[in-house]
Write an enzyme that holds these catalytic residues in place. Structure first.
Site, PDB file in Angstrom:
ATOM      1  N   PHE A 188     -26.253  45.484  48.280  1.00 63.96           N
ATOM      2  CA  PHE A 188     -24.898  46.010  48.363  1.00 63.96           C
ATOM      3  C   PHE A 188     -25.006  47.409  48.953  1.00 63.96           C
ATOM      4  CE2 PHE A 188     -20.741  46.990  45.949  1.00 63.96           C
ATOM      5  CZ  PHE A 188     -19.987  46.404  46.943  1.00 63.96           C
ATOM      6  N   GLN A 233     -13.103  58.760  48.790  1.00 60.65           N
ATOM      7  CA  GLN A 233     -13.561  57.640  49.606  1.00 60.65           C
ATOM      8  C   GLN A 233     -12.362  56.790  50.038  1.00 60.65           C
ATOM      9  OE1 GLN A 233     -16.054  54.456  47.789  1.00 60.65           O
ATOM     10  NE2 GLN A 233     -17.475  54.947  49.406  1.00 60.65           N
ATOM     11  N   HIS A 257     -11.290  53.322  51.665  1.00 62.18           N
ATOM     12  CA  HIS A 257     -11.753  51.961  51.920  1.00 62.18           C
ATOM     13  C   HIS A 257     -11.129  51.510  53.238  1.00 62.18           C
ATOM     14  CE1 HIS A 257     -12.353  47.656  51.361  1.00 62.18           C
ATOM     15  NE2 HIS A 257     -13.068  47.890  50.282  1.00 62.18           N
ATOM     16  N   LEU A 312      -6.626  45.995  48.157  1.00 64.70           N
ATOM     17  CA  LEU A 312      -7.838  45.783  48.941  1.00 64.70           C
ATOM     18  C   LEU A 312      -7.992  44.352  49.438  1.00 64.70           C
ATOM     19  CD1 LEU A 312     -10.701  47.734  47.151  1.00 64.70           C
ATOM     20  CD2 LEU A 312      -9.159  48.487  48.954  1.00 64.70           C
ATOM     21  N   GLU A 325     -14.445  43.716  51.145  1.00 64.83           N
ATOM     22  CA  GLU A 325     -15.344  43.881  52.288  1.00 64.83           C
ATOM     23  C   GLU A 325     -16.160  42.616  52.538  1.00 64.83           C
ATOM     24  OE1 GLU A 325     -16.551  48.358  52.902  1.00 64.83           O
ATOM     25  OE2 GLU A 325     -16.807  47.760  50.834  1.00 64.83           O
ATOM     26  N   ARG A 361     -18.680  52.009  55.069  1.00 60.97           N
ATOM     27  CA  ARG A 361     -17.273  52.194  54.733  1.00 60.97           C
ATOM     28  C   ARG A 361     -16.661  53.378  55.474  1.00 60.97           C
ATOM     29  NH1 ARG A 361     -15.981  51.452  48.312  1.00 60.97           N
ATOM     30  NH2 ARG A 361     -16.099  49.230  48.479  1.00 60.97           N
ATOM     31  N   HIS A 375      -9.385  55.089  48.001  1.00 59.40           N
ATOM     32  CA  HIS A 375     -10.035  54.124  47.104  1.00 59.40           C
ATOM     33  C   HIS A 375     -10.714  54.744  45.880  1.00 59.40           C
ATOM     34  CE1 HIS A 375     -12.075  50.569  45.756  1.00 59.40           C
ATOM     35  NE2 HIS A 375     -13.263  50.998  46.099  1.00 59.40           N
ATOM     36  N   ARG A 426     -19.996  57.498  48.003  1.00 60.24           N
ATOM     37  CA  ARG A 426     -20.460  56.756  46.824  1.00 60.24           C
ATOM     38  C   ARG A 426     -21.266  55.536  47.256  1.00 60.24           C
ATOM     39  NH1 ARG A 426     -18.308  52.432  43.948  1.00 60.24           N
ATOM     40  NH2 ARG A 426     -16.406  52.407  45.187  1.00 60.24           N
TER      41      ARG A 426
END
Length: 566
Positions: A112, A226, A228, A242, A245, A276, A341, A376
């Site tokens: 991830f 952050q 998204h 969202l 992803e 991102r 986000h 992050r």
């Protein structure tokens, strides 16, 4: 007694630790505990368990975290989280969480984002929901009292020490005066102050920031937010929801209004599998330069994928778009735009126990700061909740036990009571919801994915106008409840969080991670500092401790080939 404000993953984990230590605890949340923001987290939770890649270690996890943070994460905080991560997973197993597992029983772990090894444990694409269910279940076993639907308006402080909190019931307006030895603030971040956000209505409005600052605490790096890359645009009441992803990870293609697959201009090697911050910046640029869709977005298309792939690998995305837009993603593209986000900054806390400048006050989860820096690492937010929920629970228990007496202040309580009375009596011409929208428009326009000095100064000027209008609001609770009063407090929180964000974004004259300054496009080594804000002292530069040699040696470029970078 210890009061926990917020009943998401961080708050419940702290409450569980306190109860297991034999300390009286009360958890208070404005949302139903089963539906706290943690339940929305999909991707997974990080820990160097080495179940899939034996070479993994907490040191490598720390190195990946620090590198991804653009060196703004605190190395001590990072070490505490990565060293304590396996214990956090063990705790969830002990409470009965059902992780995805390999055939031989090992916990499955997948790649991830910019992780060198597979270290993200998961439960389908609803990891956060499963964690929340597990923690709610454990809290129930321990008989922890949880008050849902209570809005905390002020922390009660006397002589630099917290002694409780004040609030009201969202349904009937009943007032709550809660006396406590210590308070753990776990009420989320401030991403709802943008127009498009992955937070739902009335959550993450900056409550933690205002409660802490008005109690005497400070904020750290509020400008580091952050975005998204893929939030939906319509309908208006769900803007920012969202699109996982995973849609890009499975082969989704991004196109502008001209039909161009524009990622070839921004990251030709990784295309849609880029990070991102880079995908969000690319989409933002296309929209700003006039190549966006009629609604101000870009197209994300998965319709070329086999229907079976979409139904088995992207079931949540399929269902969400069908529910919200009657859109069949097996046939038509999705209109998306960058969405606020995650708050990577937050309340200033000490790395060891997440204590603040106020004695007896702690902050954890998205309310706090220190782990994420300027970007992050995907999967780190959920493990942070567990590690610091446990540590801070222990610290608050020890602090509570150490008190031989606890001085209260009648004047502090009277101030909190009068604050609600004054708002309920407010009958001005300004509408709270309209002011919230104006503030969100200001933040979206001037402090979004890309910022510059002219825009940030314009944003501050607009904010000052909004703050003047806020003095003339009308607040009108009705038969349905006291939501209008809650919105008024949300607005106060949003205004404080917006001012901190704009002022810190103005001060950070560089481009680093999520913070893009078009007038300062380069990273400035002299700004490898945390920006600490308070309304009394303004902004101070706080140095960051050096990265330990054993971790620095492991900080290398991580291959993202075939992986969805985050």
């Amino acid at each position: 007694m210890v009061l926990v404000i917020g009943t998401g993953g961080a708050g419940l984990r702290a409450a569980i630790e306190l109860a297991e230590a034999g300390v009286d605890v009360l958890a208070v949340g404005k949302r139903p505990k089963e539906d706290a923001h943690t339940a929305l987290a999909a991707g997974g939770i990080n820990a160097a368990l080495s179940t899939m890649d034996p070479e993994d270690s907490w040191q490598q996890h720390a190195a990946d975290t620090l590198k991804e943070s653009y060196l703004l994460a605190d190395p001590r905080t990072t070490q505490i989280v990565t060293q304590g991560a396996a214990r956090g997973i063990d705790d969830l197993e002990r409470y009965g969480m059902a992780f995805a597992r390999e055939e031989d029983g090992r916990i499955s772990q997948r790649f991830f984002g910019a992780h060198k090894f597979r270290r993200t444990a998961f439960a389908g694409d609803y990891t956060g929901l499963e964690i929340q269910r597990t923690l709610v279940g454990r809290a129930g076993q321990l008989g922890i009292p949880v008050l849902d639907g209570v809005y905390i308006t002020r922390l009660l402080v006397h002589d630099g020490a917290v002694f409780g909190a004040y609030g009201f019931d969202l349904t009937d307006g009943t007032r709550y005066l809660i006396h406590a030895d210590a308070v753990i603030l776990a009420a989320g971040g401030h991403t709802r102050i943008w127009r498009r956000t992955s937070s739902r209505r009335d959550e993450n409005t900056g409550d933690s920031f205002r409660l802490a600052v008005e109690a005497g605490a400070r904020l750290r790096d509020p400008e580091l937010v952050q975005f998204h890359p893929s939030g939906i645009i319509e309908p208006e009441n769900a803007a920012g929801t969202l699109v996982s992803e995973a849609a890009r990870g499975e082969g989704g293609i991004l196109r502008n209004a001209l039909g161009e697959r524009f990622m070839s201009r921004y990251d030709p090697a990784r295309m849609e599998l880029s990070t991102r911050d880079r995908v969000a910046l690319a989409s933002y640029t296309e929209i700003k330069e006039g190549r966006g869709t009629p609604n101000g977005g870009v197209w994300l298309d998965v319709s070329h994928l086999p229907r079976q792939t979409i139904m088995t690998r992207l079931p949540r995305v399929y269902q969400t778009l069908l529910d919200l837009q009657m859109l069949d993603i097996t046939r038509d593209p999705i209109e998306i735009a960058p969405t606020a986000h995650y708050s990577m900054g937050g309340v200033w806390v000490r790395p060891e126990d997440h204590s603040t400048d106020v004695r007896g006050l702690y902050a954890i989860g998205e309310a706090s700061s220190g782990l994420h820096g300027a970007n992050r690492l995907g999967g780190n937010s959920l493990i942070e909740l567990l590690v610091f929920g446990r540590i801070t629970g222990q610290a608050a228990a020890a602090y509570s036990r150490s008190l031989t007496a606890h001085t209260r202040s009648a004047s502090a309580t009277a101030r909190a009571r009068a604050e609600i009375d004054d708002l309920l009596a407010a009958d001005g011409p300004e509408n709270v919801r309209a002011l919230q929208r104006a503030l969100r428009n200001t933040m979206t326009e001037h402090a979004g994915v890309v910022r510059n000095e002219e825009g940030l100064r314009a944003g501050l000027a607009e904010l000052s106008e909004i703050e003047k209008r806020m003095e003339k609001v009308g607040v009108h609770p009705d038969i349905a409840g006291f939501q209008d009063l809650a919105h008024a407090f949300d607005l106060l929180s949003a205004a404080l969080a917006a001012r901190a964000t704009l002022e810190a974004a103005l001060e950070r004259r560089e481009t680093r991670g999520c913070h893009n300054r078009s007038d300062y496009p380069d990273l400035d080594p002299a700004l490898r500092v945390n920006l600490v804000w308070s309304p009394t002292t303004g902004i101070t530069h706080e140095s960051i401790s050096p990265v330990p040699d054993e971790i620095a040696a492991l900080m290398e470029e991580v291959s993202t080939e075939g992986k969805l970078a985050e």
